[in-house]
Design a protein around this motif. Structure first.
Motif, PDB file in Angstrom:
ATOM      1  N   LEU A 244      51.151  28.617  27.160  1.00 13.70           N
ATOM      2  CA  LEU A 244      49.723  28.364  26.995  1.00 13.70           C
ATOM      3  C   LEU A 244      49.054  28.110  28.344  1.00 13.70           C
ATOM      4  O   LEU A 244      47.944  28.605  28.600  1.00 13.70           O
ATOM      5  N   LEU A 245      49.725  27.342  29.214  1.00 15.84           N
ATOM      6  CA  LEU A 245      49.161  27.081  30.537  1.00 15.84           C
ATOM      7  C   LEU A 245      49.045  28.384  31.322  1.00 15.84           C
ATOM      8  O   LEU A 245      48.028  28.640  31.981  1.00 15.84           O
ATOM      9  N   TYR A 246      50.073  29.237  31.246  1.00 13.35           N
ATOM     10  CA  TYR A 246      49.983  30.518  31.960  1.00 13.35           C
ATOM     11  C   TYR A 246      48.862  31.388  31.391  1.00 13.35           C
ATOM     12  O   TYR A 246      48.112  32.011  32.150  1.00 13.35           O
ATOM     13  N   LEU A 247      48.740  31.453  30.073  1.00 19.29           N
ATOM     14  CA  LEU A 247      47.679  32.270  29.482  1.00 19.29           C
ATOM     15  C   LEU A 247      46.302  31.804  29.946  1.00 19.29           C
ATOM     16  O   LEU A 247      45.413  32.622  30.228  1.00 19.29           O
ATOM     17  N   SER A 248      46.134  30.494  30.057  1.00 21.24           N
ATOM     18  CA  SER A 248      44.865  29.943  30.524  1.00 21.24           C
ATOM     19  C   SER A 248      44.667  30.220  32.011  1.00 21.24           C
ATOM     20  O   SER A 248      43.556  30.541  32.463  1.00 21.24           O
ATOM     21  N   PHE A 249      45.752  30.115  32.784  1.00 23.21           N
ATOM     22  CA  PHE A 249      45.730  30.465  34.210  1.00 23.21           C
ATOM     23  C   PHE A 249      45.333  31.927  34.378  1.00 23.21           C
ATOM     24  O   PHE A 249      44.457  32.269  35.190  1.00 23.21           O
ATOM     25  N   ALA A 250      45.963  32.807  33.607  1.00 27.85           N
ATOM     26  CA  ALA A 250      45.700  34.239  33.723  1.00 27.85           C
ATOM     27  C   ALA A 250      44.246  34.561  33.382  1.00 27.85           C
ATOM     28  O   ALA A 250      43.624  35.426  34.020  1.00 27.85           O
ATOM     29  N   LEU A 251      43.701  33.865  32.381  1.00 29.72           N
ATOM     30  CA  LEU A 251      42.311  34.072  32.000  1.00 29.72           C
ATOM     31  C   LEU A 251      41.380  33.702  33.157  1.00 29.72           C
ATOM     32  O   LEU A 251      40.428  34.433  33.472  1.00 29.72           O
ATOM     33  N   ALA A 252      41.669  32.576  33.802  1.00 32.15           N
ATOM     34  CA  ALA A 252      40.836  32.129  34.922  1.00 32.15           C
ATOM     35  C   ALA A 252      40.971  33.066  36.117  1.00 32.15           C
ATOM     36  O   ALA A 252      39.987  33.348  36.814  1.00 32.15           O
ATOM     37  N   VAL A 253      42.178  33.562  36.361  1.00 34.41           N
ATOM     38  CA  VAL A 253      42.391  34.484  37.482  1.00 34.41           C
ATOM     39  C   VAL A 253      41.683  35.815  37.225  1.00 34.41           C
ATOM     40  O   VAL A 253      41.017  36.367  38.121  1.00 34.41           O
ATOM     41  N   ARG A 254      41.808  36.334  36.002  1.00 28.13           N
ATOM     42  CA  ARG A 254      41.171  37.619  35.683  1.00 28.13           C
ATOM     43  C   ARG A 254      39.656  37.575  35.876  1.00 28.13           C
ATOM     44  O   ARG A 254      39.037  38.565  36.244  1.00 28.13           O
ATOM     45  N   ARG A 256      38.135  36.205  38.162  1.00 29.08           N
ATOM     46  CA  ARG A 256      37.809  36.235  39.593  1.00 29.08           C
ATOM     47  C   ARG A 256      38.385  37.448  40.320  1.00 29.08           C
ATOM     48  O   ARG A 256      37.944  37.768  41.418  1.00 29.08           O
ATOM     49  N   ALA A 257      39.370  38.102  39.714  1.00 32.78           N
ATOM     50  CA  ALA A 257      40.011  39.248  40.371  1.00 32.78           C
ATOM     51  C   ALA A 257      39.142  40.486  40.233  1.00 32.78           C
ATOM     52  O   ALA A 257      38.501  40.697  39.196  1.00 32.78           O
ATOM     53  N   ASN A 258      39.126  41.322  41.276  1.00 34.79           N
ATOM     54  CA  ASN A 258      38.301  42.532  41.220  1.00 34.79           C
ATOM     55  C   ASN A 258      39.010  43.703  40.557  1.00 34.79           C
ATOM     56  O   ASN A 258      38.481  44.795  40.474  1.00 34.79           O
ATOM     57  N   SER A 259      40.249  43.455  40.069  1.00 34.63           N
ATOM     58  CA  SER A 259      40.966  44.499  39.340  1.00 34.63           C
ATOM     59  C   SER A 259      42.052  43.868  38.480  1.00 34.63           C
ATOM     60  O   SER A 259      42.535  42.760  38.767  1.00 34.63           O
ATOM     61  N   ASP A 260      42.441  44.585  37.431  1.00 35.37           N
ATOM     62  CA  ASP A 260      43.552  44.124  36.602  1.00 35.37           C
ATOM     63  C   ASP A 260      44.842  44.060  37.414  1.00 35.37           C
ATOM     64  O   ASP A 260      45.694  43.209  37.180  1.00 35.37           O
ATOM     65  N   GLU A 261      44.968  44.974  38.381  1.00 34.49           N
ATOM     66  CA  GLU A 261      46.177  45.012  39.203  1.00 34.49           C
ATOM     67  C   GLU A 261      46.315  43.744  40.031  1.00 34.49           C
ATOM     68  O   GLU A 261      47.418  43.185  40.149  1.00 34.49           O
ATOM     69  N   LEU A 262      45.205  43.266  40.601  1.00 32.75           N
ATOM     70  CA  LEU A 262      45.259  42.033  41.392  1.00 32.75           C
ATOM     71  C   LEU A 262      45.590  40.842  40.502  1.00 32.75           C
ATOM     72  O   LEU A 262      46.411  39.998  40.864  1.00 32.75           O
ATOM     73  N   ALA A 263      44.965  40.790  39.327  1.00 31.77           N
ATOM     74  CA  ALA A 263      45.235  39.679  38.408  1.00 31.77           C
ATOM     75  C   ALA A 263      46.704  39.641  38.022  1.00 31.77           C
ATOM     76  O   ALA A 263      47.340  38.575  38.024  1.00 31.77           O
ATOM     77  N   ALA A 264      47.271  40.811  37.694  1.00 31.96           N
ATOM     78  CA  ALA A 264      48.689  40.875  37.328  1.00 31.96           C
ATOM     79  C   ALA A 264      49.573  40.505  38.509  1.00 31.96           C
ATOM     80  O   ALA A 264      50.609  39.852  38.344  1.00 31.96           O
ATOM     81  N   SER A 265      49.163  40.899  39.709  1.00 33.96           N
ATOM     82  CA  SER A 265      49.943  40.605  40.906  1.00 33.96           C
ATOM     83  C   SER A 265      50.010  39.100  41.156  1.00 33.96           C
ATOM     84  O   SER A 265      51.081  38.559  41.490  1.00 33.96           O
ATOM     85  N   VAL A 266      48.892  38.397  40.989  1.00 36.26           N
ATOM     86  CA  VAL A 266      48.888  36.936  41.158  1.00 36.26           C
ATOM     87  C   VAL A 266      49.804  36.293  40.113  1.00 36.26           C
ATOM     88  O   VAL A 266      50.601  35.396  40.416  1.00 36.26           O
ATOM     89  N   GLY A 267      49.698  36.755  38.873  1.00 37.74           N
ATOM     90  CA  GLY A 267      50.561  36.235  37.821  1.00 37.74           C
ATOM     91  C   GLY A 267      52.029  36.485  38.099  1.00 37.74           C
ATOM     92  O   GLY A 267      52.872  35.604  37.902  1.00 37.74           O
ATOM     93  N   ARG A 268      52.341  37.672  38.589  1.00 37.71           N
ATOM     94  CA  ARG A 268      53.742  38.017  38.859  1.00 37.71           C
ATOM     95  C   ARG A 268      54.300  37.180  40.012  1.00 37.71           C
ATOM     96  O   ARG A 268      55.438  36.713  39.979  1.00 37.71           O
TER      97      ARG A 268
END
Length: 337
Positions: A244-254, A256-268
């Motif tokens: 749940l914490l990661y899902l919320s983190f990913a939502l906040a990152v997405r 601010r990210a200018n692409s899905d690729e960047l958002a996934a990269s931060v998560g990875r």
């Protein structure tokens, strides 16, 4: 519902592992926020942290209340919740509680590992964590129990003098005259996830040891006092806290990210840092062998692949086979692998 992977551990092993899982959950931020600073800057990192915790902690706080039978609307309930929260793992964050009555209490952090992590980075980072982030997130945790609860500092870092003890001191007051706290929009999104509503097996009340935490608030939780069944449920709940914490983190990152690729990269990158450290702590805590069998056992017990059913994976015969699962539907950690 399927039997937990943690059910294969003994009661003594689970009592060792559960605090480790709580601490591993706390590492999510340690691993992720550095990448948020490098990609979005320090001020945006602070906002991501606020949204991440406020979008998930009210959900998992209430899950643990229901699991361990201490639902309520008072200070006792709030303090019990902090003892089973990846945001405040025992020993790493040494909470000391004082309860005046059901509606008035205080807590001190005799020692705060999070502060000791951040202090070397300077007062700006300390202020960001202990003021900007804590004000809304402590309240978000409290209002999972009562929307009229307010956490307010008596004192907090930056420390003056530099060795001030305790590290911080807060009051928790519930008053019907306080305006009800409002959830952030992310909370509604995360509440719709499979992780938020995932059903786990009930605790077996006939099992030897404590089946719940309905009794008095304890100064320190003794995990060895809980039954095998209760510890299995706690372990799975802590894994869901992490998802749940990661899902919320990913939502906040997405956002601010200018692409899905960047958002996934931060998560990875976040998962990569967390996964290795978490695996090492699990291996060391349970004294697992340094061979293929030990590695597979570590995977079995790693939060990446738990709870069973939410993440579907076959582990054995020197292989790991991952199948489509509710975690994939949510976009949880396993989708980054």
């Amino acid at each position: 519902m399927t039997e937990s992977r943690y059910a294969s551990l003994s009661r003594d092993e689970l009592a060792v592992l559960v605090p480790e899982l709580l601490l591993i959950g706390h590492m999510i931020d340690r691993s992720g926020m550095a990448w948020c600073i490098s990609e979005f800057g320090r001020e945006e990192m602070v906002q991501i942290a606020i949204e991440e915790w406020a979008g998930s902690s009210p959900i998992y706080t209430q899950r643990m209340q229901r699991a361990l039978g201490y639902t309520g609307n008072d200070v006792f309930t709030i303090f019990k919740g902090l003892q089973f929260d990846i945001g405040s793992p025992p020993q790493f964050m040494d909470f000391r509680f004082t309860v005046h009555d059901r509606w008035n209490g205080e807590f001190e952090l005799a020692s705060c590992g999070a502060l000791l992590d951040v202090e070397p980075m300077g007062d700006d980072y300390v202020f960001g964590m202990c003021h900007t982030i804590e004000d809304p997130t402590f309240d978000a945790t409290a209002v999972a129990t009562n929307v009229h609860a307010q956490c307010r500092p008596v004192h907090r870092p930056p420390r003056t003098p530099s060795d001030r003890q305790p590290h911080c001191h807060w009051t928790v007051i519930i008053d019907e005259s306080y305006p009800p706290a409002q959830p952030i929009p992310a909370l509604a999104v995360i509440s719709e996830s499979k992780a938020a509503t995932w059903q786990l097996d009930d605790i077996d009340a006939a099992d030897e040891g404590l089946a719940d935490y309905s009794g008095p608030l304890l100064a320190d939780v003794d995990f060895t006092a809980f039954s095998h069944s209760a510890l299995v449920r706690i372990a799975d709940e802590v894994c869901l806290q992490m998802h749940l914490l990661y899902l919320s983190f990913a939502l906040a990152v997405r956002a601010r990210a200018n692409s899905d690729e960047l958002a996934a990269s931060v998560g990875r990158r976040q998962l990569t840092g967390l996964a290795g450290l978490g695996a090492q702590r699990i291996k060391n805590a349970l004294k697992l062998p340094a061979d293929i069998a030990g590695a597979l056992r570590t995977f079995e017990l790693h939060p990446l692949l738990n709870p069973i059913g939410y993440v579907r994976a076959d582990i054995g015969g020197n292989t790991i086979a991952v199948h489509p699962s509710p975690a994939h539907d949510d976009g949880a950690w396993i989708t980054l692998c």
